[in-house]
Scaffold this motif. Structure first.
Motif, PDB file in Angstrom:
ATOM      1  N   THR A 381       0.509  -1.393   0.256  1.00 29.70           N
ATOM      2  CA  THR A 381       0.002   0.133   0.450  1.00 29.70           C
ATOM      3  C   THR A 381       0.756   1.535  -0.439  1.00 29.70           C
ATOM      4  OG1 THR A 381      -1.778  -1.104   1.288  1.00 29.70           O
ATOM      5  CG2 THR A 381      -1.766   0.868   1.138  1.00 29.70           C
ATOM      6  N   ILE A 382       1.918   1.348   0.842  1.00 31.47           N
ATOM      7  CA  ILE A 382       2.454   2.923   0.612  1.00 31.47           C
ATOM      8  C   ILE A 382       3.568   2.607  -0.170  1.00 31.47           C
ATOM      9  CG2 ILE A 382       4.493   3.326   1.508  1.00 31.47           C
ATOM     10  CD1 ILE A 382       3.984   2.064   4.770  1.00 31.47           C
ATOM     11  N   GLY A 551      -4.737   0.919  -6.747  1.00 34.40           N
ATOM     12  CA  GLY A 551      -3.841  -0.181  -6.412  1.00 34.40           C
ATOM     13  C   GLY A 551      -3.975  -0.182  -4.654  1.00 34.40           C
ATOM     14  N   ALA A 552      -3.357   1.189  -4.492  1.00 39.62           N
ATOM     15  CA  ALA A 552      -3.295   1.283  -2.987  1.00 39.62           C
ATOM     16  C   ALA A 552      -5.059   1.354  -2.510  1.00 39.62           C
ATOM     17  CB  ALA A 552      -2.735   2.751  -2.928  1.00 39.62           C
ATOM     18  N   PHE A 553      -5.295   1.119  -2.735  1.00 37.45           N
ATOM     19  CA  PHE A 553      -6.796   0.765  -2.355  1.00 37.45           C
ATOM     20  C   PHE A 553      -6.918  -0.558  -1.852  1.00 37.45           C
ATOM     21  CE2 PHE A 553     -11.343  -0.032  -2.549  1.00 37.45           C
ATOM     22  CZ  PHE A 553     -11.601   0.410  -1.671  1.00 37.45           C
ATOM     23  N   PHE A 554      -6.312  -1.382  -3.079  1.00 41.36           N
ATOM     24  CA  PHE A 554      -6.487  -2.279  -3.026  1.00 41.36           C
ATOM     25  C   PHE A 554      -5.978  -3.448  -2.069  1.00 41.36           C
ATOM     26  CE2 PHE A 554      -7.874  -2.490  -7.928  1.00 41.36           C
ATOM     27  CZ  PHE A 554      -9.842  -2.573  -7.412  1.00 41.36           C
ATOM     28  N   CYS A 555      -4.641  -2.733  -2.569  1.00 37.92           N
ATOM     29  CA  CYS A 555      -3.969  -3.220  -1.034  1.00 37.92           C
ATOM     30  C   CYS A 555      -4.094  -3.416   0.115  1.00 37.92           C
ATOM     31  CB  CYS A 555      -2.336  -3.153  -0.909  1.00 37.92           C
ATOM     32  SG  CYS A 555      -1.696  -3.447  -2.934  1.00 37.92           S
ATOM     33  N   GLY A 556      -4.427  -1.580   0.571  1.00 36.90           N
ATOM     34  CA  GLY A 556      -4.673  -1.620   1.686  1.00 36.90           C
ATOM     35  C   GLY A 556      -6.235  -2.895   2.340  1.00 36.90           C
ATOM     36  N   LEU A 557      -6.741  -2.740   1.704  1.00 37.22           N
ATOM     37  CA  LEU A 557      -7.730  -3.534   2.021  1.00 37.22           C
ATOM     38  C   LEU A 557      -7.620  -5.345   1.951  1.00 37.22           C
ATOM     39  CD1 LEU A 557     -10.728  -2.878  -0.932  1.00 37.22           C
ATOM     40  CD2 LEU A 557     -10.899  -2.486   1.604  1.00 37.22           C
ATOM     41  N   SER A 558      -6.994  -5.328   0.741  1.00 35.74           N
ATOM     42  CA  SER A 558      -6.085  -6.972   1.736  1.00 35.74           C
ATOM     43  C   SER A 558      -5.134  -6.323   2.724  1.00 35.74           C
ATOM     44  CB  SER A 558      -5.896  -6.996   0.054  1.00 35.74           C
ATOM     45  OG  SER A 558      -4.410  -8.471   0.592  1.00 35.74           O
ATOM     46  N   ILE A 560      -6.233  -5.495   5.570  1.00 34.75           N
ATOM     47  CA  ILE A 560      -7.242  -5.243   6.773  1.00 34.75           C
ATOM     48  C   ILE A 560      -7.372  -7.152   6.825  1.00 34.75           C
ATOM     49  CG2 ILE A 560      -9.961  -4.967   6.945  1.00 34.75           C
ATOM     50  CD1 ILE A 560      -9.024  -1.926   6.045  1.00 34.75           C
ATOM     51  N   LEU A 561      -8.271  -7.402   5.353  1.00 40.97           N
ATOM     52  CA  LEU A 561      -8.548  -8.727   5.610  1.00 40.97           C
ATOM     53  C   LEU A 561      -7.323 -10.080   5.933  1.00 40.97           C
ATOM     54  CD1 LEU A 561     -10.405  -8.896   2.248  1.00 40.97           C
ATOM     55  CD2 LEU A 561     -11.309  -9.075   3.893  1.00 40.97           C
ATOM     56  N   SER A 562      -6.266  -9.258   5.150  1.00 38.20           N
ATOM     57  CA  SER A 562      -5.366 -10.664   6.128  1.00 38.20           C
ATOM     58  C   SER A 562      -5.324 -10.264   7.990  1.00 38.20           C
ATOM     59  CB  SER A 562      -4.369 -10.110   5.406  1.00 38.20           C
ATOM     60  OG  SER A 562      -4.258  -9.914   4.630  1.00 38.20           O
ATOM     61  N   ALA A 563      -5.758  -9.271   8.124  1.00 37.47           N
ATOM     62  CA  ALA A 563      -5.150  -9.148   9.706  1.00 37.47           C
ATOM     63  C   ALA A 563      -6.571  -9.989  10.481  1.00 37.47           C
ATOM     64  CB  ALA A 563      -5.423  -7.144  10.606  1.00 37.47           C
ATOM     65  N   LEU A 564      -7.333 -10.076   9.168  1.00 39.33           N
ATOM     66  CA  LEU A 564      -9.177 -10.450  10.133  1.00 39.33           C
ATOM     67  C   LEU A 564      -9.177 -11.670  10.146  1.00 39.33           C
ATOM     68  CD1 LEU A 564     -11.547  -7.856   9.423  1.00 39.33           C
ATOM     69  CD2 LEU A 564     -10.426  -8.000  11.373  1.00 39.33           C
ATOM     70  N   ARG A 565      -8.314 -12.457   9.657  1.00 39.50           N
ATOM     71  CA  ARG A 565      -8.375 -13.660   8.925  1.00 39.50           C
ATOM     72  C   ARG A 565      -8.895 -15.083  10.640  1.00 39.50           C
ATOM     73  NH1 ARG A 565      -4.076 -15.989   5.017  1.00 39.50           N
ATOM     74  NH2 ARG A 565      -3.851 -13.498   4.727  1.00 39.50           N
TER      75      ARG A 565
END
Length: 587
Positions: A381-382, A551-558, A560-565
């Protein structure tokens, strides 16, 4: 080996732990086979990308008038693999992963030989290349659908992340090797770029035939999911056909979004894809196992992987366009040499993945995938935000460090995410899970190219004529504005990508009476390596920045989902917890 049977058939541990350890070295034999397949596929992808100028010159195709062939050579391979992976994953669970994996090597080799022998030139030659690439794609889909499952079968739980991480290094190394081989071989003969895949295919066919063992549990033999296949394949094919032809001129419009056929295919494709999960919930033997999404780890990791691939699929191609069409010419590189040097300047991305891929796999085996994958997506994201901040005439160290940083992030995410998906499903479902994993990633990758293409080409179409007019006025050649402003924006972009200056071609068609009134110094400026890329940058960069923000938006969502898994979930261990009596029996 223990033969305990639970309600679901053979115990998961008998497959993953006992069968996977047949012979001390079998897991490394399995890994070597998968590595050959991975390198074969990625070398083929990057070598084709970097050799397109030589291929188009070799078959005598003008990209200004044959843009559709360029798109299909680039996107057709990914489209075919994405549509076949699910079916091949189910077939491998029914008939054996190794059997279909070996068949994939053979078919890919045949496709490579056909490409080398392409008999025609012109439009016929381009169509033949597209068709033979489809043959390659069938072979690649057979190997890709089974690679993760074969590794998961062969390696114990404690080493799966490491194995998938090593395979990721092979995937990225293949991209690096393909870029270099493409730059070298294309100088001699464009056919060699396809012939180079043949030794890999022959080696993989022989090595897998004599050394790979069928250690997987078979799923009950069922019928193929005909309705699911028809819905998915038709939906994604029609949708991407519409997107492809929407990017091409239609009548007097620079793009084809007003084409009734394009609008109908877009709507029809969306409807069919929306119906796909409904169909899969109704059929007796679905190829896309929706019930697996009830497993939280499987569901969150797959969606996170989808978003990651959606961000990365078009990113590499957009950066190559930036390097070949703008940055390299501005820094004195001839258009003919830019394809090779663009590949070289992208290497920090590959290097980052090669370094971090196996490390992250080992760490995820020990500590679990959750936070390792999350940090990787935060880094990406960064990285996208940093790319969006770069000017078109950047200092290379800024791009190189950003790409290396993003490569580290991708390496941190890839193998832990794949391992968490494959660990979360029953052994007899690993083929379909591997097919679902690769289908989701390949579909997102292909869709990402279409999304990024659309954003950039729409922006160029709106800005390119004004950029041409103002730039011509600044050098005293305003009389050429009516002619050069008619350069198709897509043709301008991809002619630069294919390694030549389109201004030279356009000027050759301008009446000599008009050209004779232009001072020689002005003509030299027009056909040099700085005027066209500077003009193109004015139209290209605003849209490129938008695509990086997306692309940054998609990675940011990814992330969040990785943290919530959730924390580590391994299906075999969960079965033992649920069935303590079976565990005692095993002991």
């Amino acid at each position: 080996m223990n033969n305990n049977v639970s309600k679901g058939g053979n115990s998961p541990l008998s497959s993953s732990e006992d069968k996977g350890k047949q012979g001390l070295d079998y897991k490394w034999i399995a890994l070597s086979n998968v590595i050959i397949a991975s390198m074969m596929g990625t070398i083929n992808g990057s070598i084709t990308l970097i050799s397109l100028p030589a291929i188009f010159n070799g078959i005598h195709i003008d990209p200004l008038t044959s843009f559709q062939y360029l798109l299909w050579i680039l996107m057709g391979y990914g489209l075919v693999t994405a549509t076949l992976l699910l079916s091949f994953g189910r077939l491998s669970d029914m008939y054996g992963r190794v059997k279909l994996f070996k068949l994939g090597f053979l078919i890919f080799t045949v496709g490579s030989i056909l490409l080398y022998l392409t008999p025609s030139t012109g439009d016929a030659g381009a169509i033949e290349i597209i068709l033979f690439r489809i043959v390659q794609a069938v072979g690649s889909a057979l190997t890709m659908a089974n690679s993760s499952a074969i590794l998961t079968d062969a390696f114990p739980v404690s080493e799966r992340g490491k194995a998938l991480g090593i395979n990721m290094v092979a995937l990225m190394s293949g991209q690096f090797v393909g870029l270099l081989l493409g730059g070298i071989l294309a100088v001699f003969d464009w056919r060699y770029v396809f012939l180079v895949s043949v030794p890999f295919g022959i080696l993989g066919t022989v090595w897998s035939t004599f050394k790979l063992k069928e250690v997987s549990l078979r799923a009950p033999k069922t019928k193929l999911d005909i309705w699911g296949n028809l819905t998915f394949v038709s939906g994604i094919t029609i949708l991407l056909l519409g997107v492809t032809y929407g990017l091409m001129p239609y009548g007097s419009d620079a793009m084809g979004w007003n084409n009734p056929w394009v609008m109908a295919s877009m709507i029809g494709g969306f409807i069919l894809l929306a119906l796909f999960p409904v169909v899969e919930s109704k059929v007796e033997n679905p190829m896309f196992r929706l019930d697996l999404f009830k497993i939280k780890m499987f569901s969150y990791a797959n969606v996170a992987g989808f978003l990651s691939s959606l961000s990365r699929g078009g990113m590499m191609f957009m950066l190559i366009l930036l390097l070949q069409g703008i940055w390299l010419p501005l820094h004195g590189y001839s258009y003919e040499s830019t394809p090779f040097w663009a590949g070289v300047y992208m290497l920090p991305l590959t290097l980052g993945v090669i370094i971090m891929g196996p490390i992250s796999g080992i760490l995820s085996d020990k500590y679990g995938p959750r936070w390792i994958a999350t940090i990787g997506m935060v880094m990406n994201t960064i990285g996208f935000l940093a790319l969006a901040s770069l000017p078109y005439n950047f200092n290379y160290w800024e791009l190189g460090l950003t790409l290396f940083f993003m490569g580290l992030g991708s390496g941190m995410f890839g193998s832990p995410n794949s391992a968490s998906i494959m660990n979360s499903v029953p052994p007899q479902e690993r083929g379909v899970a591997s097919g679902m994993l690769t289908t989701i990633m390949n579909t997102a990758f292909t869709a990402s190219m279409a999304i990024f293409f659309t954003i950039v080409i729409v922006g160029i179409t709106q800005r390119f004529p004004d950029a041409i007019a103002s730039s011509l006025a600044s050098i005293g050649a305003v009389q050429l504005a009516p002619v050069l402003s008619n350069i198709p924006p897509t043709g301008a972009l991809f002619s630069a990508f294919l390694g030549y200056n389109p201004v030279e071609t356009i000027l050759s068609s301008v009446p000599s009476a008009v050209v004779s009134h232009i001072p020689p110094a002005t003509l030299t400026t027009l056909t040099g390596t700085t005027w066209f890329p500077s003009t193109l940058a004015e139209a290209f960069m605003p849209s490129l920045k938008v695509s990086f923000y997306i692309g940054a938006f998609f990675c940011g969502l990814s992330a969040i989902l990785s943290a919530l898994r959730g924390e580590r979930y391994i299906h075999e261990l969960e079965v033992i917890k649920i069935n303590p009596d079976e565990d005692k029996t095993k002991e």
